[in-house]
Design a protein around this motif. Structure first.
Motif, PDB file in Angstrom:
ATOM      1  N   LYS A  38       0.821  -1.217   0.000  1.00 51.74           N
ATOM      2  CA  LYS A  38       0.000   0.000   0.000  1.00 51.74           C
ATOM      3  C   LYS A  38       0.850   1.261   0.000  1.00 51.74           C
ATOM      4  CE  LYS A  38      -0.534   0.025   5.052  1.00 51.74           C
ATOM      5  NZ  LYS A  38      -1.505  -0.061   6.183  1.00 51.74           N
ATOM      6  N   TYR A  39       2.148   1.117   0.222  1.00 48.79           N
ATOM      7  CA  TYR A  39       3.061   2.263   0.197  1.00 48.79           C
ATOM      8  C   TYR A  39       3.651   2.485  -1.204  1.00 48.79           C
ATOM      9  CZ  TYR A  39       2.843   1.861   5.272  1.00 48.79           C
ATOM     10  OH  TYR A  39       2.409   1.801   6.582  1.00 48.79           O
ATOM     11  N   ASP A  40       3.207   1.713  -2.173  1.00 49.12           N
ATOM     12  CA  ASP A  40       3.653   1.817  -3.568  1.00 49.12           C
ATOM     13  C   ASP A  40       2.424   2.190  -4.395  1.00 49.12           C
ATOM     14  OD1 ASP A  40       4.677   1.547  -6.111  1.00 49.12           O
ATOM     15  OD2 ASP A  40       5.559  -0.426  -5.785  1.00 49.12           O
ATOM     16  N   VAL A  41       2.340   3.456  -4.850  1.00 49.08           N
ATOM     17  CA  VAL A  41       1.102   3.985  -5.424  1.00 49.08           C
ATOM     18  C   VAL A  41       1.329   4.431  -6.871  1.00 49.08           C
ATOM     19  CG1 VAL A  41      -0.742   5.686  -5.158  1.00 49.08           C
ATOM     20  CG2 VAL A  41       0.441   4.797  -3.131  1.00 49.08           C
ATOM     21  N   PRO A  85       2.426   8.245   8.143  1.00 48.68           N
ATOM     22  CA  PRO A  85       3.657   9.046   8.218  1.00 48.68           C
ATOM     23  C   PRO A  85       4.903   8.196   7.951  1.00 48.68           C
ATOM     24  CG  PRO A  85       2.833   8.615  10.420  1.00 48.68           C
ATOM     25  CD  PRO A  85       1.804   8.071   9.481  1.00 48.68           C
ATOM     26  N   GLY A  86       5.014   7.708   6.716  1.00 45.54           N
ATOM     27  CA  GLY A  86       6.147   6.864   6.341  1.00 45.54           C
ATOM     28  C   GLY A  86       6.663   7.228   4.963  1.00 45.54           C
ATOM     29  N   LEU A  87       7.433   6.308   4.360  1.00 46.33           N
ATOM     30  CA  LEU A  87       7.964   6.493   3.014  1.00 46.33           C
ATOM     31  C   LEU A  87       6.971   5.921   2.005  1.00 46.33           C
ATOM     32  CD1 LEU A  87      11.715   5.433   3.461  1.00 46.33           C
ATOM     33  CD2 LEU A  87      10.770   7.751   3.451  1.00 46.33           C
ATOM     34  N   TYR A  88       6.701   6.671   0.935  1.00 43.76           N
ATOM     35  CA  TYR A  88       5.801   6.218  -0.124  1.00 43.76           C
ATOM     36  C   TYR A  88       6.523   6.265  -1.462  1.00 43.76           C
ATOM     37  CZ  TYR A  88       1.557   5.797   2.634  1.00 43.76           C
ATOM     38  OH  TYR A  88       0.618   5.377   3.546  1.00 43.76           O
ATOM     39  N   ARG A  89       6.367   5.197  -2.212  1.00 45.04           N
ATOM     40  CA  ARG A  89       6.892   5.136  -3.570  1.00 45.04           C
ATOM     41  C   ARG A  89       5.758   5.537  -4.524  1.00 45.04           C
ATOM     42  NH1 ARG A  89       9.860  -0.267  -6.145  1.00 45.04           N
ATOM     43  NH2 ARG A  89      10.648   0.718  -8.084  1.00 45.04           N
ATOM     44  N   PHE A 124      -2.420  14.860  -0.090  1.00 44.12           N
ATOM     45  CA  PHE A 124      -2.058  13.759   0.796  1.00 44.12           C
ATOM     46  C   PHE A 124      -2.445  14.153   2.218  1.00 44.12           C
ATOM     47  CE2 PHE A 124       1.034  13.305  -2.712  1.00 44.12           C
ATOM     48  CZ  PHE A 124       0.793  11.989  -3.070  1.00 44.12           C
ATOM     49  N   ARG A 125      -3.264  13.325   2.847  1.00 49.80           N
ATOM     50  CA  ARG A 125      -3.659  13.569   4.232  1.00 49.80           C
ATOM     51  C   ARG A 125      -2.877  12.599   5.113  1.00 49.80           C
ATOM     52  NH1 ARG A 125     -10.289  14.119   3.310  1.00 49.80           N
ATOM     53  NH2 ARG A 125     -10.140  15.924   1.872  1.00 49.80           N
ATOM     54  N   VAL A 126      -1.905  13.114   5.838  1.00 53.59           N
ATOM     55  CA  VAL A 126      -1.020  12.264   6.632  1.00 53.59           C
ATOM     56  C   VAL A 126      -1.681  12.010   7.983  1.00 53.59           C
ATOM     57  CG1 VAL A 126       1.326  11.932   7.467  1.00 53.59           C
ATOM     58  CG2 VAL A 126       0.910  13.417   5.482  1.00 53.59           C
ATOM     59  N   ARG A 127      -2.014  10.757   8.255  1.00 52.23           N
ATOM     60  CA  ARG A 127      -2.753  10.411   9.455  1.00 52.23           C
ATOM     61  C   ARG A 127      -2.225   9.099  10.048  1.00 52.23           C
ATOM     62  NH1 ARG A 127      -4.046  14.742   7.868  1.00 52.23           N
ATOM     63  NH2 ARG A 127      -6.163  15.617   7.565  1.00 52.23           N
ATOM     64  N   GLY A 128      -2.466   8.900  11.340  1.00 55.15           N
ATOM     65  CA  GLY A 128      -2.170   7.635  11.997  1.00 55.15           C
ATOM     66  C   GLY A 128      -0.698   7.432  12.292  1.00 55.15           C
ATOM     67  N   THR A 129      -0.331   6.176  12.450  1.00 58.00           N
ATOM     68  CA  THR A 129       1.056   5.798  12.741  1.00 58.00           C
ATOM     69  C   THR A 129       1.429   4.603  11.874  1.00 58.00           C
ATOM     70  OG1 THR A 129       0.361   4.269  14.500  1.00 58.00           O
ATOM     71  CG2 THR A 129       0.863   6.553  15.147  1.00 58.00           C
ATOM     72  N   THR A 130       2.716   4.286  11.835  1.00 58.83           N
ATOM     73  CA  THR A 130       3.179   3.145  11.055  1.00 58.83           C
ATOM     74  C   THR A 130       4.467   2.594  11.649  1.00 58.83           C
ATOM     75  OG1 THR A 130       3.860   2.379   8.857  1.00 58.83           O
ATOM     76  CG2 THR A 130       4.466   4.620   9.466  1.00 58.83           C
ATOM     77  N   SER A 131       4.670   1.297  11.473  1.00 59.68           N
ATOM     78  CA  SER A 131       5.920   0.648  11.889  1.00 59.68           C
ATOM     79  C   SER A 131       6.738   0.233  10.671  1.00 59.68           C
ATOM     80  CB  SER A 131       5.607  -0.580  12.750  1.00 59.68           C
ATOM     81  OG  SER A 131       4.772  -1.498  12.043  1.00 59.68           O
ATOM     82  N   GLN A 132       6.505   0.894   9.568  1.00 58.09           N
ATOM     83  CA  GLN A 132       7.177   0.597   8.305  1.00 58.09           C
ATOM     84  C   GLN A 132       8.700   0.638   8.450  1.00 58.09           C
ATOM     85  OE1 GLN A 132       7.433   3.798   5.527  1.00 58.09           O
ATOM     86  NE2 GLN A 132       6.893   2.529   3.767  1.00 58.09           N
ATOM     87  N   LYS A 133       9.393  -0.254   7.731  1.00 63.89           N
ATOM     88  CA  LYS A 133      10.851  -0.331   7.792  1.00 63.89           C
ATOM     89  C   LYS A 133      11.488  -0.076   6.428  1.00 63.89           C
ATOM     90  CE  LYS A 133      10.842  -3.588  11.654  1.00 63.89           C
ATOM     91  NZ  LYS A 133      11.276  -4.923  12.150  1.00 63.89           N
ATOM     92  N   ALA A 134      10.787   0.606   5.556  1.00 67.57           N
ATOM     93  CA  ALA A 134      11.316   0.877   4.218  1.00 67.57           C
ATOM     94  C   ALA A 134      12.486   1.854   4.271  1.00 67.57           C
ATOM     95  CB  ALA A 134      10.217   1.435   3.328  1.00 67.57           C
ATOM     96  N   ARG A 135      13.291   1.859   3.206  1.00 65.62           N
ATOM     97  CA  ARG A 135      14.436   2.758   3.126  1.00 65.62           C
ATOM     98  C   ARG A 135      14.759   2.999   1.652  1.00 65.62           C
ATOM     99  NH1 ARG A 135      19.590   0.194   2.330  1.00 65.62           N
ATOM    100  NH2 ARG A 135      19.323  -2.005   1.767  1.00 65.62           N
ATOM    101  N   VAL A 136      15.630   3.962   1.413  1.00 65.38           N
ATOM    102  CA  VAL A 136      16.163   4.207   0.073  1.00 65.38           C
ATOM    103  C   VAL A 136      17.661   3.974   0.140  1.00 65.38           C
ATOM    104  CG1 VAL A 136      16.480   5.852  -1.793  1.00 65.38           C
ATOM    105  CG2 VAL A 136      14.364   5.904  -0.460  1.00 65.38           C
ATOM    106  N   ASP A 160       8.850  11.290   1.529  1.00 69.53           N
ATOM    107  CA  ASP A 160       8.979  11.018   2.961  1.00 69.53           C
ATOM    108  C   ASP A 160       7.921  11.814   3.736  1.00 69.53           C
ATOM    109  OD1 ASP A 160       9.762  10.459   5.523  1.00 69.53           O
ATOM    110  OD2 ASP A 160      11.848  11.086   5.268  1.00 69.53           O
ATOM    111  N   PHE A 161       6.917  11.093   4.283  1.00 69.04           N
ATOM    112  CA  PHE A 161       5.881  11.731   5.092  1.00 69.04           C
ATOM    113  C   PHE A 161       6.145  11.561   6.588  1.00 69.04           C
ATOM    114  CE2 PHE A 161       3.434  10.829   1.120  1.00 69.04           C
ATOM    115  CZ  PHE A 161       3.122  12.143   0.804  1.00 69.04           C
ATOM    116  N   ARG A 162       7.310  11.048   6.965  1.00 71.63           N
ATOM    117  CA  ARG A 162       7.606  10.844   8.388  1.00 71.63           C
ATOM    118  C   ARG A 162       7.647  12.186   9.113  1.00 71.63           C
ATOM    119  NH1 ARG A 162      12.830   7.014   7.591  1.00 71.63           N
ATOM    120  NH2 ARG A 162      13.270   8.815   6.243  1.00 71.63           N
TER     121      ARG A 162
END
Length: 619
Positions: free
Chosen positions: A305-308, A372-376, A462-474, A430-432
């Motif tokens: 879901k982080y790849d749009v 609030p994480g990284l989105y592709r 983009f409406r940045v809401r909630g939390t995430t434990s995502q571990k993505a990186r570049v 980066d929405f962190r």
């Protein structure tokens, strides 16, 4: 709204079908939608003229700052050799520009100014954003005023098809484009706009059957897998291997190159029928095509879901949300044996089709709720003519990790990303640390050259809401680009893109040309030996930017204007921006498939109006 000559658009004309030139619909961020008050007793002049001299794209308006009484007459004298516009930066409550006028080359036209509140209104040329000025409306506070945008519908993600044999009907369907009012009737792939996204793993042979269920007057169809490497018969030929009404055709995509899986890529598929490519794409025949590679998972880029995927296009609508028809004038027979599109006020270079509303995944002004994480974000410009210079409202940068043709060798940080028709970019945002914020993805006027400009609009929220434990990186390194061996020292073929003229039977016509010639299906413009490597030079000697697409191979960019290409062009590519006077040198190895393939400008009116050539790969 379609820029094809002269015309005008007021805020009261929301959605009215316009088949002559009108203002480009711009949606501004709230901070940019400002008009300075101008409360003066002097009623102001009832008429004023804005002049454009030869070379206006470089030198700007002759008199960029003018004043006019409320409801006065604005005259635009275009002495240049190309189409220009005077378009308001600000929008009204309807979402349309407060004013907008366009005038063909070497033409003078007058327009009644719509009812605007007194104030100073910035304007610019849609095609040449370096051309800017200010119109001061002298009068009281009564009249149309700027308004901030709103985002009223959640972003749709197109349906994904991933089987080894996919069937897609081409049919009319009612599509939800605007948040309110009737749905829009379009020609579609599979009943949606854009059509379903085809997603397949690299190296997996994929068959796609398209069934022609469109109305009889649609004529025959053909489908091009843009960015793909396939046989000539499966490449979407503009005049051959067509799909007739009631028939179907299966295209085979090996998704391999020189015996190996093709690189992961973000491609798309669309109609490619000669002389009506622009019309058929305008009516909805477009969809995304994603080629994946499981090896990429090791890189740690955002997934799921982080790849749009984001498909951008522009369209104009009637008051009942139906598509306008900007192509009706092209049906006339012309003069002296010339096609109708070669003569009159809509002839090249005044043949740009620009929509009033900019759509994202087929929706006007949508929003997407993100963590609030990284989105592709996979950015695709699927417009017929418009270019978009993407930027974020909070000033954040993009990290570009790829082109449409695959990953770059290393990530590139970019404050904005300019994409013309058919170009794609693979970026990470980066929405962190931004929970609770709303961030706009916009397109801004490009300022890096005097070439054809980009649109000015807020595209989505983009409406940045909630939390995430995502571990993505570049990661610092992505996919090394293997050097192309055997590149010759000399250029094998030069392709020159320009505007040409024709005189016949006492009539004068114009067309877009490659090497001085209009496309002819029976003529072969260049032959290439199978398995050879060739170096090609792409030159633009016209006064307008072109976005040049080369079919079939994995193309390497060797130089831009004699220098090393910028880092975002150092991966594989299939479409290049050529501003006036620019030269780009590219090279490729011609593998696997003999036969005929295309190269053309992907401003689709230019392709339909002559700017296409063909090369043949021979054994």
């Amino acid at each position: 709204m379609v820029i094809r000559g002269a015309g005008r658009l007021t805020a009261a004309a929301v959605g009215v079908a316009v088949t002559v030139a009108t203002a480009v619909g711009l949606v501004l961020t709230p901070s940019s939608a400002k008009v300075e008050p101008a409360m003066v007793a002097d009623p102001g002049p009832p008429e004023v003229t804005i002049s454009i001299a030869l070379g206006g794209a470089t030198h700007g308006y002759v008199n960029p700052d003018v004043a006019l009484a409320q409801g006065g007459t604005l005259t635009i004298a275009n002495g240049d050799g190309v189409l220009h516009t005077v378009t308001s930066d600000a929008l009204g409550t309807s979402g349309d520009p407060l004013f907008g006028f366009s005038v063909p080359a070497r033409t003078t036209r007058s327009f009644a100014l719509p009812s605007l509140a007194g104030g100073a209104y910035g304007f610019y040329c849609v095609f040449h954003p370096g051309m800017r000025g200010t119109l001061t409306v002298i009068g009281g506070p009564v009249g149309e005023v700027p308004a901030p945008p709103s985002f009223d519908q959640a972003l749709r993600i197109p349906k994904v098809l991933s089987g080894d044999h996919i069937t897609i009907p081409m049919k009319k369907a009612d599509v939800r484009i605007m948040a309110d009012g009737p749905k829009t009737t379009m020609w579609t792939y599979g009943g949606s706009y854009p059509g379903p996204t085809i997603e397949r793993r690299a190296g997996q042979q994929t068959k796609v059957t398209f069934v022609h269920k469109l109305p009889k007057d649609a004529g025959s169809m053909t489908v091009h897998h843009h960015g793909g490497h396939q046989s000539s018969a499966d490449d979407g030929q503009p005049t051959k291997h067509l799909i007739e009404k009631g028939a179907k055709r299966t295209y085979t995509y090996a998704l391999r190159d020189a015996g190996k899986p093709a690189p992961a890529a973000f491609n798309f598929y669309h109609d490619h029928r000669m002389h009506v490519t622009a019309r058929n794409n305008w009516r909805g025949l477009q969809g995304m095509f994603l080629i994946t590679d499981p090896k990429e998972k090791k890189l740690g880029l955002p997934t799921g879901k982080y790849d749009v995927p984001l498909h951008f296009s522009d369209r104009s609508f009637t008051a009942s949300n139906q598509l306008s028809d900007p192509f009706g004038h092209a049906a006339h027979s012309g003069h002296g044996g010339m096609p109708g599109w070669m003569t009159g006020e809509h002839a090249p270079p005044n043949d740009a089709t620009v929509g009033q509303r900019i759509l994202v995944n087929g929706q006007y002004a949508p929003y997407l709720t993100v963590k609030p994480g990284l989105y592709r974000l996979r950015l695709l410009n699927a417009s017929l003519f418009s270019a978009y210079d993407f930027a974020l409202s909070d000033g954040s940068a993009f990290t570009q990790v790829g082109t449409g043709s695959g990953l770059l060798p290393a990530p590139v940080t970019r404050q904005d990303v300019l994409l013309g028709p058919a170009q794609r970019a693979d970026v990470v945002v980066d929405f962190r640390g931004k929970a609770g914020q709303d961030v706009l993805l916009s397109t801004i006027p490009r300022s890096d050259s005097t070439g054809t400009g980009s649109r000015n609009a807020a595209l989505m929220q983009f409406r940045v809401r909630g939390t995430t434990s995502q571990k993505a990186r570049v990661p610092g390194k992505l996919r090394p680009l293997a050097p192309l061996k055997g590149v010759p020292g000399k250029v094998s073929k030069t392709w020159t893109f320009d505007l040409s003229e024709m005189h016949s039977g006492g009539q004068h016509g114009s067309f877009w040309s490659i090497n001085g010639k209009m496309f002819k299906a029976s003529r072969m413009d260049h032959k290439v030996r199978m398995n050879s490597v060739e170096k090609w030079k792409l030159r633009n000697t016209s006064d307008m930017t072109h976005y040049v697409h080369l079919h079939q191979e994995q193309w390497h960019t060797l130089s831009r204007d004699g220098d090393e290409p910028p880092p975002w062009e150092q991966g594989l590519e299939d479409t290049w921006r050529l501003d006036p006077g620019e030269e780009v040198v590219v090279a490729a190895r011609f593998t696997d498939f003999p036969g005929v393939f295309m190269l053309h400008c992907h401003m689709l009116d230019h392709e339909d109006h002559g700017m296409m050539a063909q090369f043949e790969i021979v054994r």
